[in-house]
Design a protein around this motif. Structure first.
Motif, PDB file in Angstrom:
ATOM      1  N   PHE A 203       0.827  -1.210   0.000  1.00 37.98           N
ATOM      2  CA  PHE A 203       0.000   0.000   0.000  1.00 37.98           C
ATOM      3  C   PHE A 203       0.860   1.258   0.000  1.00 37.98           C
ATOM      4  O   PHE A 203       0.534   2.237  -0.674  1.00 37.98           O
ATOM      5  N   GLY A 204       1.958   1.233   0.754  1.00 37.67           N
ATOM      6  CA  GLY A 204       2.835   2.398   0.784  1.00 37.67           C
ATOM      7  C   GLY A 204       3.456   2.679  -0.567  1.00 37.67           C
ATOM      8  O   GLY A 204       3.464   3.825  -1.047  1.00 37.67           O
ATOM      9  N   LEU A 205       3.988   1.627  -1.214  1.00 39.66           N
ATOM     10  CA  LEU A 205       4.602   1.800  -2.530  1.00 39.66           C
ATOM     11  C   LEU A 205       3.572   2.198  -3.582  1.00 39.66           C
ATOM     12  O   LEU A 205       3.802   3.115  -4.379  1.00 39.66           O
ATOM     13  N   TRP A 206       2.447   1.518  -3.579  1.00 39.83           N
ATOM     14  CA  TRP A 206       1.417   1.750  -4.597  1.00 39.83           C
ATOM     15  C   TRP A 206       0.919   3.195  -4.550  1.00 39.83           C
ATOM     16  O   TRP A 206       0.851   3.878  -5.584  1.00 39.83           O
ATOM     17  N   THR A 207       0.579   3.666  -3.365  1.00 42.03           N
ATOM     18  CA  THR A 207       0.046   5.028  -3.241  1.00 42.03           C
ATOM     19  C   THR A 207       1.126   6.074  -3.485  1.00 42.03           C
ATOM     20  O   THR A 207       0.856   7.121  -4.076  1.00 42.03           O
ATOM     21  N   SER A 208       2.357   5.813  -3.037  1.00 43.39           N
ATOM     22  CA  SER A 208       3.445   6.776  -3.251  1.00 43.39           C
ATOM     23  C   SER A 208       3.771   6.914  -4.730  1.00 43.39           C
ATOM     24  O   SER A 208       4.002   8.028  -5.231  1.00 43.39           O
ATOM     25  N   LEU A 209       3.797   5.790  -5.433  1.00 33.49           N
ATOM     26  CA  LEU A 209       4.092   5.836  -6.870  1.00 33.49           C
ATOM     27  C   LEU A 209       2.974   6.529  -7.639  1.00 33.49           C
ATOM     28  O   LEU A 209       3.228   7.313  -8.558  1.00 33.49           O
ATOM     29  N   LEU A 210       1.724   6.242  -7.273  1.00 33.56           N
ATOM     30  CA  LEU A 210       0.611   6.906  -7.941  1.00 33.56           C
ATOM     31  C   LEU A 210       0.630   8.407  -7.660  1.00 33.56           C
ATOM     32  O   LEU A 210       0.380   9.224  -8.557  1.00 33.56           O
ATOM     33  N   PHE A 211       0.942   8.775  -6.428  1.00 33.79           N
ATOM     34  CA  PHE A 211       1.029  10.183  -6.036  1.00 33.79           C
ATOM     35  C   PHE A 211       2.108  10.919  -6.831  1.00 33.79           C
ATOM     36  O   PHE A 211       1.980  12.117  -7.117  1.00 33.79           O
ATOM     37  N   ALA A 212       3.177  10.199  -7.206  1.00 30.51           N
ATOM     38  CA  ALA A 212       4.276  10.822  -7.949  1.00 30.51           C
ATOM     39  C   ALA A 212       3.897  11.131  -9.387  1.00 30.51           C
ATOM     40  O   ALA A 212       4.632  11.850 -10.077  1.00 30.51           O
ATOM     41  N   LEU A 213       2.779  10.605  -9.851  1.00 32.27           N
ATOM     42  CA  LEU A 213       2.350  10.812 -11.233  1.00 32.27           C
ATOM     43  C   LEU A 213       1.221  11.845 -11.297  1.00 32.27           C
ATOM     44  O   LEU A 213       0.433  11.964 -10.349  1.00 32.27           O
ATOM     45  N   PRO A 214       1.110  12.596 -12.384  1.00 29.62           N
ATOM     46  CA  PRO A 214       0.059  13.621 -12.495  1.00 29.62           C
ATOM     47  C   PRO A 214      -1.326  13.001 -12.369  1.00 29.62           C
ATOM     48  O   PRO A 214      -1.641  12.008 -13.030  1.00 29.62           O
ATOM     49  N   SER A 215      -2.161  13.593 -11.526  1.00 27.70           N
ATOM     50  CA  SER A 215      -3.484  13.012 -11.269  1.00 27.70           C
ATOM     51  C   SER A 215      -4.370  13.028 -12.521  1.00 27.70           C
ATOM     52  O   SER A 215      -5.256  12.183 -12.649  1.00 27.70           O
ATOM     53  N   TRP A 216      -4.120  13.965 -13.436  1.00 27.60           N
ATOM     54  CA  TRP A 216      -4.953  13.993 -14.649  1.00 27.60           C
ATOM     55  C   TRP A 216      -4.665  12.802 -15.571  1.00 27.60           C
ATOM     56  O   TRP A 216      -5.423  12.529 -16.498  1.00 27.60           O
ATOM     57  N   ARG A 217      -3.603  12.068 -15.263  1.00 25.58           N
ATOM     58  CA  ARG A 217      -3.265  10.885 -16.037  1.00 25.58           C
ATOM     59  C   ARG A 217      -3.709   9.585 -15.360  1.00 25.58           C
ATOM     60  O   ARG A 217      -3.472   8.496 -15.881  1.00 25.58           O
ATOM     61  N   TRP A 218      -4.312   9.697 -14.198  1.00 26.46           N
ATOM     62  CA  TRP A 218      -4.588   8.494 -13.408  1.00 26.46           C
ATOM     63  C   TRP A 218      -5.547   7.524 -14.098  1.00 26.46           C
ATOM     64  O   TRP A 218      -5.448   6.316 -13.892  1.00 26.46           O
ATOM     65  N   ILE A 219      -6.470   8.024 -14.883  1.00 24.04           N
ATOM     66  CA  ILE A 219      -7.393   7.104 -15.577  1.00 24.04           C
ATOM     67  C   ILE A 219      -6.626   6.225 -16.556  1.00 24.04           C
ATOM     68  O   ILE A 219      -6.775   4.991 -16.567  1.00 24.04           O
ATOM     69  N   THR A 220      -5.782   6.857 -17.373  1.00 28.63           N
ATOM     70  CA  THR A 220      -4.966   6.096 -18.327  1.00 28.63           C
ATOM     71  C   THR A 220      -4.007   5.166 -17.607  1.00 28.63           C
ATOM     72  O   THR A 220      -3.849   3.994 -17.981  1.00 28.63           O
ATOM     73  N   ILE A 221      -3.352   5.691 -16.577  1.00 29.57           N
ATOM     74  CA  ILE A 221      -2.405   4.874 -15.807  1.00 29.57           C
ATOM     75  C   ILE A 221      -3.124   3.686 -15.163  1.00 29.57           C
ATOM     76  O   ILE A 221      -2.624   2.559 -15.168  1.00 29.57           O
ATOM     77  N   GLY A 222      -4.314   3.951 -14.621  1.00 33.68           N
ATOM     78  CA  GLY A 222      -5.077   2.872 -13.999  1.00 33.68           C
ATOM     79  C   GLY A 222      -5.411   1.771 -14.985  1.00 33.68           C
ATOM     80  O   GLY A 222      -5.264   0.579 -14.686  1.00 33.68           O
TER      81      GLY A 222
END
Length: 248
Positions: A122-141
């Protein structure tokens, strides 16, 4: 059997999303084919948790939104794979191998190393996602979740399951190069949403799938359901790390 019926069956098996019976196949589908179409199902789940996280980031801090995305993902079905990861962590930490290790992995109780693995995940997953632009989260997901399912397909193709009473038996024993090719076709459809991120994820998760299969064959004696679950989670972590390292 129609592709939509297989996708519905994949949702019913790998997620917590209720699937109307009318969408499911009348006869029990080949389990290998349920795994084949799982990258498409994973892409849909990723779009859900990524979209919810991106929406929440408009109002709340991005780190909090990343944690909310993780919670949503667990509720959608990721928790099934996290359970496999914790069991494999306990088995690995025991220092045993073969049937002795399998007995530890099969134990439903979560030991200290299993808990540690979940906390780190959970720590790694959330930290890595946080490091990426939130407007890209749909594509990244979409890409990351589909990649985790692809990692399971690689492990299933490389290994075998000698235990007929194992949940993984029906998936692994009939998963050949032909099924792997079909799974790749399903996975490659996600390519068009983010080509470079897809390539990074593909490379990362293929390596995870192959290495986990080799490790499981050597230490455990075969591929179990817990191995597949752990492979999916580790594949997603490495895919997120690759994307975070090479993209901005």
């Amino acid at each position: 059997m129609r592709i939509l019926e297989l996708i519905a069956a994949s949702f019913a098996f790998f997620s917590r999303i209720p699937v109307p019976k009318i969408l499911l196949p009348e006869k029990e589908p080949p389990y290998a084919m349920i795994l084949v179409v799982s990258p498409l199902m994973g892409g849909f789940l990723g779009a859900l948790w990524g979209g919810i996280g991106a929406f929440l980031s408009l109002r709340f801090a991005a780190l909090g939104a990343a944690w909310a995305s993780a919670v949503v993902y667990v509720l959608l079905g990721w928790g099934l794979h996290l359970d496999g990861l914790s069991d494999i962590a306990d088995g690995w930490a025991s220092g045993k191998s073969g049937e002795e290790m399998r007995e530890i992995v099969k134990d439903s109780r979560c030991g200290p190393y299993g808990v540690m693995a979940l906390v780190l995940t959970f720590g790694l997953w959330t930290s890595l996602l946080f490091a990426l632009p939130s407007w890209r989260w749909i594509t990244i997901g979409m890409i990351v979740s589909a990649s985790g399912k692809w990692a399971m397909c690689c492990a299933a193709c490389m290994g075998n399951c000698p235990w007929k009473n194992s949940m993984a038996f029906s998936f692994v024993q009939n998963f050949s190069l032909k099924e792997t090719a079909y799974a790749f076709i399903c996975f490659v459809l996600i390519f068009f949403f983010g080509p470079w991120m897809w390539v990074l994820s593909f490379l990362a998760t293929t390596v995870v799938g192959v290495l986990m299969s080799l490790w499981a064959q050597y230490r455990l004696g075969g591929i179990s359901g817990d191995v597949l679950g752990a492979t999916e989670v580790l594949g997603e972590i490495l895919a997120l790390a690759a994307i975070a390292l090479f993209t901005s």
